[in-house]
Design a protein around this motif. Structure first.
Motif, short mmCIF file in Angstrom:
data_model
loop_
_atom_site.label_atom_id
_atom_site.label_comp_id
_atom_site.label_asym_id
_atom_site.label_seq_id
_atom_site.Cartn_x
_atom_site.Cartn_y
_atom_site.Cartn_z
N ALA A 173 0.94 -1.15 -0.04
CA ALA A 173 -0.08 0.04 0.07
C ALA A 173 0.85 1.14 -0.07
CB ALA A 173 -0.98 -0.16 1.23
N GLU A 174 2.02 1.23 0.67
CA GLU A 174 2.83 2.43 0.64
C GLU A 174 3.59 2.55 -0.51
OE1 GLU A 174 4.17 2.53 5.68
OE2 GLU A 174 5.23 1.12 4.28
N ALA A 175 4.17 1.45 -1.01
CA ALA A 175 4.65 1.64 -2.40
C ALA A 175 3.85 2.14 -3.61
CB ALA A 175 5.47 0.18 -2.60
N THR A 176 2.51 1.68 -3.36
CA THR A 176 1.49 2.11 -4.46
C THR A 176 1.24 3.54 -4.17
OG1 THR A 176 0.61 -0.05 -4.46
CG2 THR A 176 -0.88 1.72 -4.98
N ALA A 177 1.19 4.00 -2.85
CA ALA A 177 0.94 5.47 -2.82
C ALA A 177 2.12 6.28 -3.36
CB ALA A 177 0.85 5.74 -1.22
N ILE A 178 3.36 5.87 -3.19
CA ILE A 178 4.57 6.68 -3.65
C ILE A 178 4.22 6.47 -5.27
CG2 ILE A 178 7.10 6.46 -3.99
CD1 ILE A 178 7.23 5.61 -1.24
N ALA A 179 3.91 5.43 -5.81
CA ALA A 179 3.69 5.48 -7.22
C ALA A 179 2.93 6.23 -7.60
CB ALA A 179 3.34 3.86 -7.76
#
Length: 319
Positions: free
Chosen positions: A306-312
């Motif tokens: 979820a965090e990596a997706t938010a950065i993406a």
């Protein structure tokens, strides 16, 4: 043999082939290739005829003196004349394309395993990007090439010839695109584990569209809709991404990695090897080595999906 060659040539990718040029210099290279091929066929035919005559001639029909005459003409004089003619014919094509003070300059710096691209128009306002080169159709462009770490080689087959990128030295490749479109370039010098994964997008644009695009690139990405706040922006900053990457209009001013100011407007990521999707960006953020072995970007396995997706999503909003 000729039939097999034709089949192989038919399989060439039109977006990365010298035989499908979109630039004036690549068109010259294709023309010279076809001329050289014709010359090679003339020489090969002469040698084949010499062999056929030597094998099939009746016993005693070919004297030593006659054989030496055939070898001299078909094995020496004819090839020399053909090769000399090809050399004289090709010399004008080797003359560098002239560059004027009003022509656009683009600096491209090779790094493991990506491309730092800096546009230097005549008005002096430089614009930095990465892994994508855009050029105006019909205009001469001087591409100044260097490298940071090891020797790379800049090659856009449909635009012009290849040229090495050497640390501490600047080589200049002068090109001119004649046809608009999106094409592909490639590093043509082994530079490490991900050499084969070091590609780049090349976009040839109509001159007016290029001028408008370059003017827009000078601005901060935030003016084009990306948000300076939110989970993605906070995670980007709290994980130290701004120490390596720059995003104009924010506090991110790193110079180690690619400039991400207009990252979301690019069609690919990771130097031309992955489509620009949220899933791919998130994967690369968490495990870059799994996608591009040897890349110098650190991994962030501690980030949740979820965090990596938010950065993406934040990065994709930088358009």
């Amino acid at each position: 043999m000729i039939g097999g060659t034709a089949v192989l040539l038919a399989g060439c990718n039109a977006h990365q082939s010298t035989l499908a040029p979109f630039g004036a210099d690549a068109a010259d290279i294709r023309h010279l290739f076809l001329i050289m091929l014709a010359g090679a066929l003339v020489i090969a035919t002469a040698v084949a005829l010499l062999m056929r005559h030597a094998v099939r001639a009746p016993e005693g029909d070919l004297t030593h003196r006659g054989g030496m005459r055939l070898v001299l003409w078909l094995g020496g004089i004819v090839p020399t004349i053909v090769l000399l003619g090809l050399l004289v014919y090709s010399l004008p094509y080797m003359k560098p394309r002239p560059v004027g003070p009003a022509d656009l300059t683009i600096a491209v710096e090779g790094e493991q395993f990506w491309w730092r691209v800096t546009y230097r128009p005549t008005d002096g306002a430089t614009v930095e990007s990465a892994n994508e080169v855009r050029i105006p159709v019909g205009r001469t462009v001087a591409v100044r090439l260097t490298a940071t770490d090891v020797v790379h080689s800049f090659w856009i087959p449909g635009l012009g010839g290849k040229m090495d990128m050497i640390p501490g030295r600047t080589n200049t490749l002068v090109v001119r695109a004649d046809k608009a479109g999106r094409y592909r370039g490639q590093c043509a010098e082994f530079c490490g584990l991900s050499h084969a994964l070091m590609a780049l997008d090349v976009v040839a644009m109509p001159p007016a569209a290029f001028d408008a695009w370059l003017a827009a690139q000078r601005g901060a990405a935030l003016r084009n809709g990306a948000r300076a706040t939110g989970d993605g922006a906070s995670l980007f900053a709290s994980n130290g991404c701004n120490a390596c990457h720059a995003i104009r209009g924010t506090v991110a001013a790193g110079r180690i990695g690619p400039d991400l100011t207009h990252f979301g407007a690019r069609a690919t990521l990771a130097a031309g090897i992955l489509p620009m999707t949220t899933t791919n960006v998130a994967r690369f953020v968490r495990h870059p080595q799994a996608i591009k072995p040897g890349v110098r970007m650190p991994a962030f396995p501690h980030l949740t999906e979820a965090e990596a997706t938010a950065i993406a999503r934040y990065l994709q909003g930088l358009t």
